[in-house]
Design an enzyme around this catalytic site. Structure first.
Site, PDB file in Angstrom:
ATOM      1  N   LYS A 176       0.816  -1.215   0.000  1.00 27.34           N
ATOM      2  CA  LYS A 176       0.000   0.000   0.000  1.00 27.34           C
ATOM      3  C   LYS A 176       0.856   1.276   0.000  1.00 27.34           C
ATOM      4  O   LYS A 176       2.050   1.224   0.247  1.00 27.34           O
ATOM      5  CB  LYS A 176      -0.942  -0.017   1.216  1.00 27.34           C
ATOM      6  CG  LYS A 176      -1.914  -1.206   1.198  1.00 27.34           C
ATOM      7  CD  LYS A 176      -2.837  -1.152  -0.001  1.00 27.34           C
ATOM      8  CE  LYS A 176      -3.965  -2.161   0.051  1.00 27.34           C
ATOM      9  NZ  LYS A 176      -3.606  -3.525  -0.395  1.00 27.34           N
TER      10      LYS A 176
HETATM   11  C1  PLP Z   1      -9.678  -3.062  -1.578  1.00 25.75           C
HETATM   12  C2  PLP Z   1      -9.086  -3.719  -0.367  1.00 25.75           C
HETATM   13  N1  PLP Z   1      -9.828  -3.853   0.731  1.00 25.75           N
HETATM   14  C3  PLP Z   1      -9.348  -4.419   1.848  1.00 25.75           C
HETATM   15  C4  PLP Z   1      -8.068  -4.903   1.909  1.00 25.75           C
HETATM   16  C5  PLP Z   1      -7.609  -5.571   3.167  1.00 25.75           C
HETATM   17  O1  PLP Z   1      -6.515  -4.930   3.759  1.00 25.75           O
HETATM   18  P1  PLP Z   1      -5.482  -5.778   4.638  1.00 25.75           P
HETATM   19  O2  PLP Z   1      -4.673  -6.620   3.724  1.00 25.75           O
HETATM   20  O3  PLP Z   1      -4.657  -4.721   5.332  1.00 25.75           O
HETATM   21  O4  PLP Z   1      -6.272  -6.570   5.611  1.00 25.75           O
HETATM   22  C6  PLP Z   1      -7.258  -4.797   0.781  1.00 25.75           C
HETATM   23  C7  PLP Z   1      -5.918  -5.298   0.781  1.00 25.75           C
HETATM   24  O5  PLP Z   1      -5.076  -5.760   0.743  1.00 25.75           O
HETATM   25  C8  PLP Z   1      -7.771  -4.199  -0.387  1.00 25.75           C
HETATM   26  O6  PLP Z   1      -7.020  -4.093  -1.492  1.00 25.75           O
END
Ligand code: PLP
Length: 367
Positions: A176
């Protein structure tokens, strides 16, 4: 292999981690608190809570808003499955509506049409860093949780993402724009939501000589070791954004000359976070399918990715919701989208290599 999204980590992050370790704060401590303060300032948000992941932020947002069995939450199929999974984890039902052809963000007209008396919340996603059309969604008067995993730097019609809806959730995952490896941030202007998430993210010992549990909390706090990395990444936001702008410009001018390959639309009225460079590949005009391009680019040592396959077509969702109507825009896009390498860790030469490989593949497939 040219990596798809290698992390842009430098000596600053390495020494910040060493300092955190030397300080003795392995779990949430002063660095997580400092991250919350700095992120709230940047996001123009009243409260920011540091959490273990973007997924945890979305989940706790739903729990804090009281979403549970019997409820429906409207969301998009073009997202990482976590967005829908957390709805399932609360016992509610995810209701998928189709996306817009231009930017593959949720279509607000279809959101309005899907609202029922069971709808408890709306969960739009800002794909690749382009904010979805929020105003008509907010006008529906239901609680809105924004999945802003891709949209840390985004603005919608002048308003900072993080300051607009009931709750906005960010991810600090390794790829990210602000990358801690793992982690999440939840921004809200609602005191009640902030208070509830504060209680839910960690099982706290309440005051007293013997501990007691006032709320059956989760374990979703962020460690100071990871917060230390995120703090360094905040310092580098503008420098990294400048590199992302150059990479977007390089791809824009390259794909303008490649028939059948087009980037997702970006709205000039908004600030795009430039998180992912996603193209659509029209198999007829580009003389090859997305899978052909992805395979050929891998043979050229260029890694790519797909953001995203429609969630309602993945096995569990297909089997659990067999009556799900077709979502034709999302389903076609799922076969056509490809994300190209993009990262502040890449040099301009790296991106030039990716562009040259894409041009070679386009010429070869067209021959
Ligand atoms: C659109 C979206 N929502 C939610 C997430 C979830 O984030 P995390 O991986 O930090 O749990 C991600 C990511 O990786 C994502 O790309």
């Amino acid at each position: 292999m040219l990596g798809f999204q290698p992390p842009a980590i430098g000596e600053e992050e390495i020494s910040a981690v060493a300092d955190a370790l030397r300080s003795g704060w392995l779990t949430s401590g002063p660095r997580a608190a400092e991250l919350e303060r700095r992120a709230a300032e940047y996001l123009e948000a009243e409260h920011v809570l540091a959490l273990a992941s973007g997924t945890a932020a979305l989940h706790l947002a739903l729990v804090a808003l009281g979403v549970g069995p019997g409820d429906e939450v409207i969301t998009t199929p073009i997202t990482w499955p976590a967005t829908a999974n957390v709805i399932v984890h609360t016992g509610a039902r995810p209701v998928f509506v189709d996306v817009r052809e231009s930017d593959l963000n949720i279509d607000p007209v279809l959101v309005a049409a899907a609202v029922t008396e069971r709808t408890k919340a709306l969960l739009p996603v800002h794909l690749a860093g382009q904010v979805c059309d929020l105003d008509p969604i907010l006008e529906l008067g239901l609680p809105v949780i924004e999945d802003a995993a891709h949209a840390f730097e985004s603005r919608y019609r002048g308003r900072k993402v993080g300051s607009i809806s009931d709750v906005t959730c960010f991810s600090l995952y390794a790829t990210k724009n602000v990358a801690a490896g793992e982690g999440g941030l939840l921004a809200t202007s609602r005191e009640d939501v902030a208070e509830a998430v504060r209680d839910l993210r960690l099982m706290r010992r309440s005051d007293g000589s013997r501990y007691d549990i006032p709320v059956p909390g989760y374990k979703a706090n962020l460690s100071d070791v990871l917060a230390a990395i995120a703090l360094c990444q905040l310092d580098k936001l503008e420098r990294h954004a400048e590199i992302r702008r150059r990479q977007f410009a390089a791809y824009d001018s390259a794909v303008a000359g490649l028939g059948g390959i087009e980037p997702l639309a970006r709205d000039d009225r908004d600030v795009h976070a430039l998180h992912l460079y996603v193209v659509r590949i029209d198999p007829k005009a580009a003389c090859g399918t997305r899978d052909d391009y992805q395979r050929a680019l891998a043979e050229e040592n260029v890694a790519t990715s797909i953001h995203f396959l429609p969630v309602h077509m993945l096995t569990w969702y297909r089997e659990r919701f067999p009556d799900q109507p077709g979502l034709p825009v999302a389903e076609r896009a799922g076969d056509e989208i490809l994300s190209l390498p993009l990262s502040p860790a890449h040099s301009d030469d790296d991106i030039a290599d990716a562009v040259a490989a894409l041009e070679r593949v386009h010429t070869r497939l067209a021959a």
